[in-house]
Scaffold this active site. Sequence first.
Site, PDB file in Angstrom:
ATOM      1  N   SER A 157      89.396  10.448 -33.788  1.00  0.00           N
ATOM      2  CA  SER A 157      90.657  11.165 -33.598  1.00  0.00           C
ATOM      3  C   SER A 157      90.399  12.359 -32.697  1.00  0.00           C
ATOM      4  O   SER A 157      89.308  12.938 -32.715  1.00  0.00           O
ATOM      5  CB  SER A 157      91.202  11.634 -34.953  1.00  0.00           C
ATOM      6  OG  SER A 157      92.232  12.586 -34.784  1.00  0.00           O
TER       7      SER A 157
ATOM      8  N   ASN B 198      89.108   1.065 -38.668  1.00  0.00           N
ATOM      9  CA  ASN B 198      90.379   1.732 -38.403  1.00  0.00           C
ATOM     10  C   ASN B 198      90.917   2.501 -39.607  1.00  0.00           C
ATOM     11  O   ASN B 198      91.544   3.548 -39.445  1.00  0.00           O
ATOM     12  CB  ASN B 198      91.404   0.675 -37.956  1.00  0.00           C
ATOM     13  CG  ASN B 198      92.826   1.129 -38.144  1.00  0.00           C
ATOM     14  OD1 ASN B 198      93.358   1.939 -37.388  1.00  0.00           O
ATOM     15  ND2 ASN B 198      93.472   0.611 -39.183  1.00  0.00           N
TER      16      ASN B 198
ATOM     17  N   GLY C 166      93.903  -3.347 -41.604  1.00  0.00           N
ATOM     18  CA  GLY C 166      94.567  -4.130 -40.565  1.00  0.00           C
ATOM     19  C   GLY C 166      95.955  -4.622 -40.906  1.00  0.00           C
ATOM     20  O   GLY C 166      96.506  -5.439 -40.159  1.00  0.00           O
ATOM     21  N   GLY C 167      96.554  -4.130 -42.004  1.00  0.00           N
ATOM     22  CA  GLY C 167      97.850  -4.628 -42.408  1.00  0.00           C
ATOM     23  C   GLY C 167      99.007  -3.674 -42.213  1.00  0.00           C
ATOM     24  O   GLY C 167     100.158  -4.027 -42.471  1.00  0.00           O
TER      25      GLY C 167
ATOM     26  N   THR D 146      86.239  16.888 -39.824  1.00  0.00           N
ATOM     27  CA  THR D 146      84.787  16.812 -39.939  1.00  0.00           C
ATOM     28  C   THR D 146      84.309  15.369 -39.883  1.00  0.00           C
ATOM     29  O   THR D 146      83.338  15.038 -39.182  1.00  0.00           O
ATOM     30  CB  THR D 146      84.327  17.469 -41.246  1.00  0.00           C
ATOM     31  OG1 THR D 146      84.763  18.829 -41.287  1.00  0.00           O
ATOM     32  CG2 THR D 146      82.815  17.415 -41.389  1.00  0.00           C
ATOM     33  N   ALA D 147      84.995  14.485 -40.609  1.00  0.00           N
ATOM     34  CA  ALA D 147      84.610  13.076 -40.616  1.00  0.00           C
ATOM     35  C   ALA D 147      84.727  12.464 -39.230  1.00  0.00           C
ATOM     36  O   ALA D 147      83.873  11.683 -38.813  1.00  0.00           O
ATOM     37  CB  ALA D 147      85.474  12.305 -41.611  1.00  0.00           C
TER      38      ALA D 147
ATOM     39  N   ASP E 163      89.232  -2.004 -51.514  1.00  0.00           N
ATOM     40  CA  ASP E 163      89.128  -0.559 -51.299  1.00  0.00           C
ATOM     41  C   ASP E 163      87.840  -0.321 -50.521  1.00  0.00           C
ATOM     42  O   ASP E 163      86.747  -0.594 -51.024  1.00  0.00           O
ATOM     43  CB  ASP E 163      89.091   0.162 -52.647  1.00  0.00           C
ATOM     44  CG  ASP E 163      89.014   1.677 -52.524  1.00  0.00           C
ATOM     45  OD1 ASP E 163      88.719   2.185 -51.419  1.00  0.00           O
ATOM     46  OD2 ASP E 163      89.236   2.359 -53.539  1.00  0.00           O
TER      47      ASP E 163
ATOM     48  N   TYR F  43      89.038  15.658 -42.831  1.00  0.00           N
ATOM     49  CA  TYR F  43      89.329  14.589 -41.867  1.00  0.00           C
ATOM     50  C   TYR F  43      88.743  14.925 -40.501  1.00  0.00           C
ATOM     51  O   TYR F  43      88.115  14.078 -39.854  1.00  0.00           O
ATOM     52  CB  TYR F  43      90.839  14.400 -41.787  1.00  0.00           C
ATOM     53  CG  TYR F  43      91.309  13.366 -40.795  1.00  0.00           C
ATOM     54  CD1 TYR F  43      91.154  12.007 -41.059  1.00  0.00           C
ATOM     55  CD2 TYR F  43      91.941  13.745 -39.607  1.00  0.00           C
ATOM     56  CE1 TYR F  43      91.610  11.049 -40.151  1.00  0.00           C
ATOM     57  CE2 TYR F  43      92.397  12.788 -38.701  1.00  0.00           C
ATOM     58  CZ  TYR F  43      92.225  11.449 -38.981  1.00  0.00           C
ATOM     59  OH  TYR F  43      92.676  10.509 -38.094  1.00  0.00           O
TER      60      TYR F  43
END
Length: 252
Positions: free
Chosen positions: A143, A93, A18-19, A158-159, A66, A156
């Site tokens: 996405s 996010n 969020g930064g 696939t995820a 992390d 990415y």
Amino acid sequence: MNATFHDLNDAAVFITGGGNGIGAALTDGFMAQGAKVAFVGRSDASEFVQKMQDKHGSAPLFIQCDITDTQALQNAMDSAVAAHGALRVLVNNAANDMRYDALDINEATWDAQQAINLKAYFFACQKAASLMTPKGAIINYSSITYMMGLAGMVPYVTANAGITGMTRALAREWGPRGLRVNAIAPGWVFTQKQETQWATPESKAAFLQKQCLQDFIKPEDMVGGTLFLASSASAMMTGQTIAIDAGVVGTG
């Protein structure tokens, strides 16, 4: 942001990543609604926190973390609840859209990409479900890459397909508890990272031609849809994936 979602005033919100980028726009957007925002990120965000303090008169709670460290992520969520009260909204996010030739991907790379882009999403959802108020809302950022089947970023893509499936399954499982789980699938959002690492004038022009709306998408363009899914305005929506992509893909 013109719309006001009155029920988000004083709501406890937790955002991963969020930064910066889209996440920073979301933190700003929720704070503009009067929400109490906590967020995690790997890099120090003290400058952004001060910016939000100056703008809104209060600061978001930043916990350096992390998200691939599941225990640290879930501990951060506990800390957010201790500071802000029972969780009302989770926004997953944070992500990493690295590019790879599929033939060059080894097992360690695959596992690392799934850890940040899918595993962390599930364990944040799991923890949120134990911390949430009745009628809590979870919003998972997916996405349109998986809808397009983009080459060069298979882990990415696939995820993100997995995020959509997970969103549907959790919506079904947790619906009887009053929790809603939805996803947002952005198009190509031109964050600083995208501009620095991936975007070229040629690639931007080519992608613009895929859009119905001929404007480049900014992080701020993600805020309205996220607030809508977080609020009671979408009270009977769950298990859905909404594309905010200026019209690249079609759903339904």
